[in-house]
Design a protein around this motif. Structure first.
Motif, PDB file in Angstrom:
ATOM      1  N   CYS A  58      45.934 -91.970 -27.775  1.00  0.00           N
ATOM      2  CA  CYS A  58      46.210 -93.661 -28.145  1.00  0.00           C
ATOM      3  C   CYS A  58      44.896 -94.477 -28.521  1.00  0.00           C
ATOM      4  O   CYS A  58      44.907 -95.003 -28.616  1.00  0.00           O
ATOM      5  N   LEU A  59      43.763 -93.836 -27.877  1.00  0.00           N
ATOM      6  CA  LEU A  59      42.703 -94.813 -27.917  1.00  0.00           C
ATOM      7  C   LEU A  59      41.552 -94.372 -29.119  1.00  0.00           C
ATOM      8  O   LEU A  59      40.991 -95.407 -29.964  1.00  0.00           O
ATOM      9  N   VAL A  96      35.322 -97.648 -30.067  1.00  0.00           N
ATOM     10  CA  VAL A  96      36.112 -97.935 -29.197  1.00  0.00           C
ATOM     11  C   VAL A  96      35.408 -98.606 -28.583  1.00  0.00           C
ATOM     12  O   VAL A  96      34.270 -98.111 -28.122  1.00  0.00           O
ATOM     13  N   ASP A  98      36.006-102.364 -27.910  1.00  0.00           N
ATOM     14  CA  ASP A  98      37.095-103.302 -26.813  1.00  0.00           C
ATOM     15  C   ASP A  98      36.547-103.048 -25.390  1.00  0.00           C
ATOM     16  O   ASP A  98      36.694-101.863 -24.723  1.00  0.00           O
ATOM     17  N   ASP A 100      38.014-103.297 -22.710  1.00  0.00           N
ATOM     18  CA  ASP A 100      39.519-102.869 -21.869  1.00  0.00           C
ATOM     19  C   ASP A 100      39.322-101.527 -22.451  1.00  0.00           C
ATOM     20  O   ASP A 100      40.054-100.575 -21.440  1.00  0.00           O
ATOM     21  N   ASP A 101      40.130-101.188 -23.550  1.00  0.00           N
ATOM     22  CA  ASP A 101      39.417 -99.763 -23.678  1.00  0.00           C
ATOM     23  C   ASP A 101      38.801 -98.534 -23.911  1.00  0.00           C
ATOM     24  O   ASP A 101      38.693 -97.469 -23.130  1.00  0.00           O
ATOM     25  N   ASP A 104      39.709 -97.934 -20.166  1.00  0.00           N
ATOM     26  CA  ASP A 104      40.372 -96.879 -19.980  1.00  0.00           C
ATOM     27  C   ASP A 104      39.673 -95.421 -20.203  1.00  0.00           C
ATOM     28  O   ASP A 104      39.891 -94.363 -19.018  1.00  0.00           O
TER      29      ASP A 104
END
Length: 177
Positions: A58-59, A96, A98, A100-101, A104
């Protein structure tokens, strides 16, 4: 379907080396095989690895290959976790951005966080080299910038993944996705 490499009788791990396998072969040989029919941990670990892989995908959108090692890739009836390294194309590794990402991703690479969230996974995320043509490797100006470091890191992890805590050297699996 070719069988996974035989286990060394002294280590109960594959002989030193990296062995190719498919996702389905790993499941058939290390989860569903008759030898592990009485395992109380392997089916759950496999489900947790599948969930963890889905979160990583997903990332990043995709994972090119996975390295699997440790007690899960051994003759141990009830391994306690899965050691996994995700190998990503250079074009997606580091994309990646972001916050927040990134948080994660940090969590998914943190064993304690994974265990706290029901995944007995010890994970690493590595980049594959950007240089694709073999003849460009090592040629000044032809190899992609940063690939020298990528090769060093992959070599370091290859060496680490072929070691065991107590019994010397072992093999591990490379799963093409």
């Amino acid at each position: 379907m070719p069988p996974l490499p035989p286990l060394d009788s002294s280590t109960q791990c594959p002989a030193p080396g990296r062995y190719p396998a498919t996702w389905e072969e790993v499941e058939a040989s290390l989860v569903r095989a008759e030898a592990f029919g009485a395992s109380s941990t392997r089916p759950g670990l496999w489900e947790e690895l599948g969930s963890h892989r889905a979160l990583i995908e997903c990332l990043f959108g995709s994972v090119r290959r996975i390295w699997l090692a440790g007690s899960f890739v051994s003759g141990k009836l009830n391994p306690s976790d899965v050691d996994v390294a995700y190998l990503l194309d250079a074009s997606v590794y580091g994309t990646v951005a972001d916050p927040d990402d990134l948080a994660d991703l940090a969590n998914l690479s943190d064993r304690e966080w994974c265990v706290k969230h029901g995944m007995r996974i010890d994970a690493y995320v590595l980049s594959l080299p950007a240089t694709l043509r073999f003849k460009d490797l090592g040629v000044v100006g032809a190899m992609a910038a940063g690939d020298s470091e990528v090769f060093q890191i992959l070599g370091l992890y290859d060496e680490i993944w072929q070691r065991t805590r107590h019994t010397g050297r072992r093999g591990y699996l490379e799963v093409a996705l």
